[in-house]
Design an enzyme around this catalytic site. Structure first.
Site, PDB file in Angstrom:
ATOM      1  N   ASN A  89     -57.857 -11.625  19.618  1.00  0.00           N
ATOM      2  CA  ASN A  89     -57.734 -10.333  20.285  1.00  0.00           C
ATOM      3  C   ASN A  89     -59.057  -9.601  20.462  1.00  0.00           C
ATOM      4  OD1 ASN A  89     -54.726 -10.136  20.529  1.00  0.00           O
ATOM      5  ND2 ASN A  89     -54.868 -10.361  18.313  1.00  0.00           N
ATOM      6  N   SER A 114     -67.022  -0.189  16.176  1.00  0.00           N
ATOM      7  CA  SER A 114     -66.425   0.466  15.009  1.00  0.00           C
ATOM      8  C   SER A 114     -67.433   0.654  13.889  1.00  0.00           C
ATOM      9  CB  SER A 114     -65.256  -0.386  14.503  1.00  0.00           C
ATOM     10  OG  SER A 114     -64.798   0.059  13.242  1.00  0.00           O
ATOM     11  N   TYR A 151     -62.509  -7.638  10.557  1.00  0.00           N
ATOM     12  CA  TYR A 151     -62.437  -6.769  11.728  1.00  0.00           C
ATOM     13  C   TYR A 151     -63.843  -6.324  12.126  1.00  0.00           C
ATOM     14  CZ  TYR A 151     -61.690  -2.370  14.277  1.00  0.00           C
ATOM     15  OH  TYR A 151     -61.735  -1.351  15.194  1.00  0.00           O
ATOM     16  N   LYS A 155     -66.147  -6.939  15.617  1.00  0.00           N
ATOM     17  CA  LYS A 155     -66.806  -5.905  16.406  1.00  0.00           C
ATOM     18  C   LYS A 155     -68.294  -6.205  16.562  1.00  0.00           C
ATOM     19  CE  LYS A 155     -63.455  -3.083  17.471  1.00  0.00           C
ATOM     20  NZ  LYS A 155     -63.097  -2.823  18.879  1.00  0.00           N
TER      21      LYS A 155
END
Length: 251
Positions: A89, A114, A151, A155
């Site tokens: 994703n 982020s 995560y 990023k």
């Protein structure tokens, strides 16, 4: 008499998410929006809304027709997201959107990165002083990524993809390392959240400036003008003309 300049067409992925709602809720009349999300809108959107997954390369190519600016928010937003999800994703998905944008000749790409891309700088030696107004440690966007979870890795990888597409295709790209977005006020009793707070008003303004400003490739931080902060806002002010109005200290 000259007519009003045509509003740029802005493709917004991840439109139903929290950041997307903050942007469109305040800038809904400012641009010709083309919204993309894999979930249908609730309630019905007054803008063009495409239900599609960003990993669907054909759908992304179709979505890019006549687009001037891409604002890319979509992805798995969970800090605890597993590798298979962030790979599909956040990394593959970002690649699909960038490739479609480059093929369509889109000139400007705004990527929602982020704070987790640099969360590893929050070491035991630095915290909790790092989150307090009397500490002068600042990250300014020139430092190397230091992810705090997978995560954050995704990023950081997507920022690098953005750099490649800027260099290869001449696309203007800004990566906005978003802090802690909450609608009404910063989280109470949570020093880290107060240090990286981003209000909805400042969020919309930040993305408006990213859509409007001229730049090559930039990484800047997206927080409100908090007394507590360990992200510098100087580059966002200088390059984008960002002028945040809110401050977590007021709460």
């Amino acid at each position: 008499m000259a007519g009003r300049p045509q509003e740029p067409t802005v493709l917004l992925t991840g439109a139903s998410g929290r950041v997307g709602r903050a942007i469109v809720g305040r800038l809904g009349d400012a641009y010709d929006w083309r919204l993309v999300d894999r979930e249908p809108p609730t309630p019905d959107s007054e803008h063009i809304y495409l239900v599609a997954d960003i990993t669907d390369e054909e759908a992304m190519v179709e979505a890019m027709a006549d687009v001037d600016v891409v604002v890319h928010l979509a992805g798995d937003p969970r800090p605890e997201a597993p590798w298979d999800s962030v790979l599909e994703n956040n990394i593959d998905g970002t690649h699909s959107v960038l490739e479609a944008a480059a093929s369509a000749g889109v000139e400007k790409f705004v990527f929602a990165s982020s704070n987790h891309a640099v969360g590893g700088y929050e070491t035991d030696e630095r915290t909790p002083d790092l989150y307090r107004s009397n500490d002068d440690f600042r990250l300014d966007g020139s430092e190397l990524p230091r992810p705090s979870n997978l995560y954050g890795v995704s990023k950081a990888a997507a920022e690098t993809l953005c750099r490649y597409y800027h260099d290869e295709y001449g696309m203007s790209v800004v990566c906005l390392r978003i802090g802690n977005l909450t609608k009404n006020h910063p989280p109470e009793g949570y020093e880290r959240g107060q240090a990286m707070w981003l209000s909805y008003r400042d969020c919309a303004h930040l993305f408006e400036r990213a859509i409007e400003a001229e730049y090559d490739y930039e990484i800047v931080y997206g927080i409100s003008d908090n007394d507590r902060k360990y992200y510098s806002l100087e580059r966002a002010r200088e390059v984008l003309g960002y002028n945040p109005q809110d401050n977590s200290a007021e709460y």
